[in-house]
Design an enzyme around this catalytic site. Structure first.
Site, mmCIF file in Angstrom:
data_model
loop_
_atom_site.group_PDB
_atom_site.id
_atom_site.type_symbol
_atom_site.label_atom_id
_atom_site.label_comp_id
_atom_site.label_asym_id
_atom_site.label_seq_id
_atom_site.Cartn_x
_atom_site.Cartn_y
_atom_site.Cartn_z
ATOM 1 N N ARG A 1 19.588 8.197 -20.197
ATOM 2 C CA ARG A 1 18.383 7.558 -20.754
ATOM 3 C C ARG A 1 17.154 7.789 -19.878
ATOM 4 O O ARG A 1 17.215 7.706 -18.670
ATOM 5 C CB ARG A 1 18.657 6.055 -20.869
ATOM 6 C CG ARG A 1 17.410 5.208 -21.084
ATOM 7 C CD ARG A 1 17.723 3.848 -21.627
ATOM 8 N NE ARG A 1 18.409 2.973 -20.706
ATOM 9 C CZ ARG A 1 18.876 1.769 -21.046
ATOM 10 N NH1 ARG A 1 18.749 1.323 -22.293
ATOM 11 N NH2 ARG A 1 19.486 1.017 -20.163
ATOM 12 N N ARG B 1 27.180 -4.209 -15.685
ATOM 13 C CA ARG B 1 26.423 -4.727 -16.835
ATOM 14 C C ARG B 1 27.319 -4.909 -18.052
ATOM 15 O O ARG B 1 27.165 -5.878 -18.804
ATOM 16 C CB ARG B 1 25.239 -3.799 -17.131
ATOM 17 C CG ARG B 1 24.120 -3.972 -16.096
ATOM 18 C CD ARG B 1 23.232 -2.760 -15.952
ATOM 19 N NE ARG B 1 22.550 -2.434 -17.177
ATOM 20 C CZ ARG B 1 21.962 -1.251 -17.400
ATOM 21 N NH1 ARG B 1 21.975 -0.314 -16.477
ATOM 22 N NH2 ARG B 1 21.357 -1.038 -18.537
#
Ligand code: ADP
Ligand code: ADP
Ligand code: ZN
Length: 219
Positions: free
Chosen positions: A127, A172
């Site tokens: 990303r 995460r």
């Protein structure tokens, strides 16, 4: 229309929120973006959040509920907003219910983006985004039309997030399953939950979300 996009890191919440903001004039409220801005500006909130974000943990409920409480009061949110990355715990969901009730509004739908965990690491590690306008990209799945030039604003500076690395992504994902996944049941019980296939190509996911919203608007 007020919406929540729910899904693990890399599910496509930011990508679809940006598209909904452009297509439907809804305001995108990303707690991740707001916290990164606070870290960059070195505010008190930023100083508290920095280390937690770098390790892939969750910032305290009080901080993020406070940020959202201030933001949804602003006049631009009156015509509708998309929550991208909030709520992430049951305490945040309960806090949000209270905020909405106090301001005489409500949530129209919670869109659950169903994805395969195994694909999320590749999505996150690839990303990047435009430093100027924030438009989101991916090394493989969403390259700019002209290499090195932002489709949206034409600038050539891109940035990668410090927490978008393989080790932090795993923390995460664990935080997601421990703290956030219970919200699926919470919103199902409130009859707000609508699921889409987040493994479809980006345009396909947008079409599915569009169909859900059209259905809600008709009802
Ligand atoms: P989130 O906000 O849920 O963490 P993003 O919207 O930032 O996720 O998407 C993570 C990465 O995956 C981005 O680089 C984005 O371009 C890419 N991406 C988003 N949706 C898809 C999709 N449906 N298929 C393939 N790649 C996607
Ligand atoms: P992603 O969608 O890729 O998981 P975000 O940009 O939404 O990333 O969030 C980045 C980081 O900011 C999170 O890992 C967490 O540390 C913090 N954060 C963002 N939103 C919240 C929230 N609602 N509650 C607690 N922490 C949050
Ligand atoms: Zn740009």
């Amino acid at each position: 229309m007020n919406l929540i996009l729910l899904g693990p890191p890399g599910a496509g919440k930011g990508t679809q929120s940006q598209r909904l903001a452009d297509a439907r004039g809804l305001v995108q409220l990303s707690t991740g973006e707001m916290l990164r801005a606070a870290v960059k500006a070195g505010t008190e909130i930023g100083l508290k959040a920095k280390a937690v974000m770098e390790s892939g943990g969750l910032v305290s409920d009080d901080i993020v509920i406070g940020i959202i409480a201030d933001r949804i009061k602003k006049p631009d949110c009156a015509d509708g907003f998309i929550l991208d990355g909030f709520p992430r715990t049951l305490a945040q969901a309960v806090g949000l219910d209270k905020l909405l009730k106090d301001s005489g509004t409500s949530m129209d739908a919670v869109i659950e983006m169903k994805v395969d965990d195994s694909a999320m690491i590749e999505r996150i590690v690839g990303r990047f985004s435009c430093s100027n306008c924030g438009a989101g990209y991916h090394d493989t799945f969403q390259q700019p039309k002209t290499e090195g030039v932002c489709d949206k604003c034409g600038k050539s500076d891109f940035t990668r997030r410090a927490d978008d690395n393989e080790e932090t992504v795993k923390s995460r994902l664990m935080a997601y399953y421990r703290e956030t996944a219970p919200l699926i049941g919470y919103y199902f019980a409130k009859d707000k939950l609508r699921a889409v296939d987040g493994m479809a190509p980006i345009d396909g996911v947008s079409r599915q979300i569009g169909a859900v919203l059209d259905e809600i608007q008709k009802a």
